[in-house]
Scaffold this active site. Sequence first.
Site, mmCIF file in Angstrom:
data_model
loop_
_atom_site.group_PDB
_atom_site.id
_atom_site.type_symbol
_atom_site.label_atom_id
_atom_site.label_comp_id
_atom_site.label_asym_id
_atom_site.label_seq_id
_atom_site.Cartn_x
_atom_site.Cartn_y
_atom_site.Cartn_z
ATOM 1 N N CYS A 318 8.032 6.338 -0.460
ATOM 2 C CA CYS A 318 8.853 5.424 -1.267
ATOM 3 C C CYS A 318 9.301 6.058 -2.585
ATOM 4 O O CYS A 318 10.191 6.891 -2.565
ATOM 5 C CB CYS A 318 8.123 4.105 -1.462
ATOM 6 S SG CYS A 318 9.311 2.761 -1.542
ATOM 7 N N HIS A 402 6.870 2.123 4.056
ATOM 8 C CA HIS A 402 5.411 2.127 3.886
ATOM 9 C C HIS A 402 4.645 2.260 5.205
ATOM 10 O O HIS A 402 4.354 1.240 5.844
ATOM 11 C CB HIS A 402 4.985 0.869 3.127
ATOM 12 C CG HIS A 402 5.455 0.898 1.722
ATOM 13 N ND1 HIS A 402 4.721 1.489 0.707
ATOM 14 C CD2 HIS A 402 6.615 0.495 1.164
ATOM 15 C CE1 HIS A 402 5.402 1.418 -0.422
ATOM 16 N NE2 HIS A 402 6.552 0.826 -0.175
ATOM 17 N N GLU A 404 1.638 2.840 5.498
ATOM 18 C CA GLU A 404 0.299 2.237 5.312
ATOM 19 C C GLU A 404 0.352 0.721 5.490
ATOM 20 O O GLU A 404 -0.693 0.056 5.451
ATOM 21 C CB GLU A 404 -0.256 2.593 3.934
ATOM 22 C CG GLU A 404 0.247 1.760 2.755
ATOM 23 C CD GLU A 404 1.675 2.109 2.315
ATOM 24 O OE1 GLU A 404 2.301 2.978 2.949
ATOM 25 O OE2 GLU A 404 2.162 1.499 1.345
HETATM 26 N N1 LIG Z 1 7.725 0.983 -3.303
HETATM 27 C C1 LIG Z 1 8.261 1.888 -4.070
HETATM 28 O O1 LIG Z 1 7.751 2.988 -4.266
HETATM 29 C C2 LIG Z 1 9.560 1.524 -4.738
HETATM 30 C C3 LIG Z 1 10.349 2.709 -5.220
HETATM 31 C C4 LIG Z 1 11.369 2.352 -6.291
HETATM 32 N N2 LIG Z 1 10.712 1.767 -7.401
HETATM 33 C C5 LIG Z 1 12.429 1.430 -5.726
HETATM 34 O O2 LIG Z 1 12.486 0.273 -6.047
HETATM 35 O O3 LIG Z 1 13.237 1.883 -4.948
#
Ligand SMILES: NC(=O)CC[C@H](N)C(=O)O
Length: 430
Positions: A318, A402, A404
């Site tokens: 992410c 994600h 996980e």
């Molecule tokens: N879950 C995250 O790592 C989000 C990544 C980043 N903050 C976004 O909004 O795209």
Amino acid sequence: MELAIKNRIALTTQNFLTPKPKPKVKSLRVFSVKCTASLSSLDGAATGVVERPWKTSDARLVLEDGSVWRAKSFGARGTQVGEVVFNTSLTGYQEILTDPSYAGQFVLMTNPHIGNTGVNFDDEESRQCFLAGLVIRSLSISTSNWRCTKALGDYLLERNIMGIYDVDTRAITRRLRQDGSLVGVLTTEESKTDEELLEMSRSWDIVGIDLISGVTCTAPYEWVDKTDPEWDFNCEGRGEIYHVIAYDFGIKHNILRRLSSYGCKITVVPSSWPASETLKMKPDGVLFSNGPGDPSAVPCAVKTVKELLGKVPVFGICMGHQLLGQALGGKTFKMKFGHHGGNHPVRNLVANRVEISAQNHNYAVDPASLPKGVEVTHINLNDGSCAGLAFPALNVMSLQYHPEASPGPHDSDSVFGEFIELMKKVKQKA
Ligand SMILES: NC(=O)CC[C@H](N)C(=O)O
């Protein structure tokens, strides 16, 4: 089938990926829902004892487009500004509340029924709640689950997080889908006028702020906890131990548990930990975690990622994926309303299969900005955005979503095994 998917992407990409213009305010418009049987006391709610009279609305959410949403408050009281995003997960509100990537944001749950399983000791994804607040349609008047230790309202109150219920979450979601994510101010303070709150929401922006430094750990530590064997579904064939340094940009505990279950010894380090110190620790691999906010607002983190590229196998999740995209020379951009939920179909181009994934992001890497040699490995099938990257020459792999879960489906869990394979391959060559 193939063509249908392509057409779908072509039809939707433009919609979802175009950043929104600042909304125009014609005049303030007040929305409130018809009173439902909500209870005046959450203590009563936890024990099932009904108290009267019914609670009346005592909170307002004012959005930057001039809409005013009357609601009932639970959890903390006060005034809070943040960006409103909607999450389509049906379950897992406690993991969502403790995901540090939501710092600066109000999470609006599209599932109307929240709070029915209370909260428990095991579902925490970080040491505290970093989000701005919780917006729900209906707060369950009782809690019923064998793991429950507390009612949701008491939990939010203890953590000083504001929540509202009895608000038309479906109408707000439609607005966000149409106009893009909106900044809002949530208040329980009667003395503040709607105009003041509107002004507050229009003068704040989440873009360009470093939110990582507010959520990262302050010093390195070892992580040992594994997924409880009773819950682990994918734990064969893990023998050798690999040392992974995990950069904490707002890391979720389940990333660490999954890595640990797959056979990694993990050292978690703060976001500002120098690349030179990491290399001195001679890790087999480095993980760049998820984290809140705008990836282009943290050039220091991009610099650290850049300094590690090619020196050690790396895996980004992410925010970690977005930082890798930038470190490789690419650009990130803000999406219209992002992806938040546990039902996002992703095409894994390497394994040639579709995985249903958990996602939470507002930014994405622009694949057209990436240099030659960087491969797009995963595509979000809802809008065609880039959901994964690899740069084999530098032993880089990353996912925008994600694996996980926590909460969400486990289709992509095997990617942790792929990271192990990558570390193994590099170690054998050395
Ligand atoms: N879950 C995250 O790592 C989000 C990544 C980043 N903050 C976004 O909004 O795209």
